[in-house]
Design a protein around this motif. Structure first.
Motif, PDB file in Angstrom:
ATOM      1  N   ASP A 134      41.196  31.450  43.932  1.00  0.00           N
ATOM      2  CA  ASP A 134      42.271  32.092  44.683  1.00  0.00           C
ATOM      3  C   ASP A 134      41.674  33.189  45.543  1.00  0.00           C
ATOM      4  O   ASP A 134      41.186  34.177  45.018  1.00  0.00           O
ATOM      5  N   SER A 180      43.509  34.496  48.112  1.00  0.00           N
ATOM      6  CA  SER A 180      44.673  34.881  48.904  1.00  0.00           C
ATOM      7  C   SER A 180      44.733  36.376  49.210  1.00  0.00           C
ATOM      8  O   SER A 180      45.471  36.794  50.103  1.00  0.00           O
ATOM      9  N   GLN A 220      40.932  42.143  31.158  1.00  0.00           N
ATOM     10  CA  GLN A 220      39.962  42.201  32.245  1.00  0.00           C
ATOM     11  C   GLN A 220      39.142  43.484  32.085  1.00  0.00           C
ATOM     12  O   GLN A 220      39.702  44.569  31.970  1.00  0.00           O
ATOM     13  N   TYR A 277      38.749  43.447  43.334  1.00  0.00           N
ATOM     14  CA  TYR A 277      39.887  44.247  43.759  1.00  0.00           C
ATOM     15  C   TYR A 277      39.398  45.325  44.727  1.00  0.00           C
ATOM     16  O   TYR A 277      38.224  45.694  44.711  1.00  0.00           O
ATOM     17  N   ASP A 299      37.975  33.982  30.079  1.00  0.00           N
ATOM     18  CA  ASP A 299      38.240  32.673  30.685  1.00  0.00           C
ATOM     19  C   ASP A 299      39.428  32.694  31.633  1.00  0.00           C
ATOM     20  O   ASP A 299      39.913  31.664  32.014  1.00  0.00           O
ATOM     21  N   GLY A 300      39.917  33.864  31.994  1.00  0.00           N
ATOM     22  CA  GLY A 300      41.033  33.930  32.917  1.00  0.00           C
ATOM     23  C   GLY A 300      42.374  33.715  32.256  1.00  0.00           C
ATOM     24  O   GLY A 300      43.396  33.713  32.922  1.00  0.00           O
ATOM     25  N   PHE A 346      44.365  43.091  44.539  1.00  0.00           N
ATOM     26  CA  PHE A 346      43.604  41.870  44.319  1.00  0.00           C
ATOM     27  C   PHE A 346      43.028  41.335  45.624  1.00  0.00           C
ATOM     28  O   PHE A 346      43.699  41.306  46.657  1.00  0.00           O
ATOM     29  N   TYR A 392      36.928  38.732  39.073  1.00  0.00           N
ATOM     30  CA  TYR A 392      37.916  39.195  40.048  1.00  0.00           C
ATOM     31  C   TYR A 392      37.313  40.317  40.891  1.00  0.00           C
ATOM     32  O   TYR A 392      36.577  41.152  40.378  1.00  0.00           O
ATOM     33  N   TYR A 411      39.554  35.661  43.234  1.00  0.00           N
ATOM     34  CA  TYR A 411      39.340  35.297  41.837  1.00  0.00           C
ATOM     35  C   TYR A 411      38.432  34.078  41.765  1.00  0.00           C
ATOM     36  O   TYR A 411      38.635  33.100  42.491  1.00  0.00           O
ATOM     37  N   GLN A 431      36.781  31.238  39.084  1.00  0.00           N
ATOM     38  CA  GLN A 431      36.682  30.613  37.767  1.00  0.00           C
ATOM     39  C   GLN A 431      35.407  29.782  37.820  1.00  0.00           C
ATOM     40  O   GLN A 431      35.364  28.750  38.475  1.00  0.00           O
TER      41      GLN A 431
END
Lengths: 115, 115
Positions: A56, A58, A104, A35, A97-98, A45, A33, A48, A50
């Protein structure tokens, strides 16, 4: 090292320049992630990953911001045509693994200053 | 607006006293986490409480969660000078247990422990 590392720790640039910020997550963590934290605020945020894919994005404020994670490990956040409003601390975090139950782990951040 | 909002914004107490910080949020969550941040840089994970839990302890930390009121509190007992830092709550409001568990942070409480 065992933790998340970020380089550089500080970056000063001029308005209009291009910058790259690097994040080395904890080995084996598939989720990563980014930020951004402005002075006096909590982190917000941005994006992200994976594995290698941006699941994501956004939170990216506009198309001047882009991030990659080509091999599913190190990630680079790229900012084009920097503006003074981009000045902030950019934080990277990784998790196993999210999953919702995984903590985190945050890096020390890169403080970006745009003059 | 921030999903999580802490109060107070700033708190000063004498060493040895207990410190209580509160967090309110707006949407349904999977879990709520508390982080500590020193000097505006990396965040240190303190504790995670799941939406089906009401209270959790870790050393001198006690966290409560009231999902009906959409609020949480962090209690630090027998405070020490080293506890001086900013404390943030962060919510994971994803609807799935696996996916993008991006965190939404509040604006934080600045805690100062007076020796």
């Amino acid at each position: 090292g065992a933790g998340v590392s970020q380089t550089p720790s500080n970056k000063v640039t001029e308005k209009g320049k291009y910058v790259e910020l690097r994040c080395d997550p904890i080995s084996g963590h598939t989720a990563l992630y980014w930020y951004r934290q402005s002075l006096g605020q909590g982190p917000e945020f941005l994006i992200y990953f994976q594995g290698t894919g941006a699941a994501d994005d956004s939170g990216l404020p506009n198309d001047r911001f882009f991030a990659v994670r080509p091999e599913g490990s190190v990630s680079t956040l790229k900012i084009q045509r920097t503006e003074r409003g981009d000045s902030a601390v950019y934080l990277c975090a990784s998790s196993r693994d999210g999953s919702s139950y995984n903590e985190q782990f945050f890096g020390p951040g890169t403080r970006l200053t745009v003059l | 607006s921030q999903q999580g909002e802490e109060d107070p914004q700033a708190l000063s107490i004498q060493e040895g006293e207990n410190a209580t910080m509160n967090c309110s949020y707006k949407t349904s969550i999977n879990n709520l986490q508390w982080y500590r941040q020193n000097s505006g840089r990396g965040l240190v994970h303190l504790i995670l409480i799941r939406s089906n839990e009401r209270e959790k302890h870790s050393g001198r930390l006690r966290v409560t969660l009231d999902t009906s009121k959409k609020s949480s509190s962090l209690l630090i007992t027998a405070s020490r000078a080293a506890d001086t830092a900013s404390y943030f709550c962060a919510t994971d409001d994803s609807i799935s247990n696996f996916g993008n568990e991006k965190l939404t942070f509040g604006t934080g409480t600045r805690l100062t422990i007076i020796p």
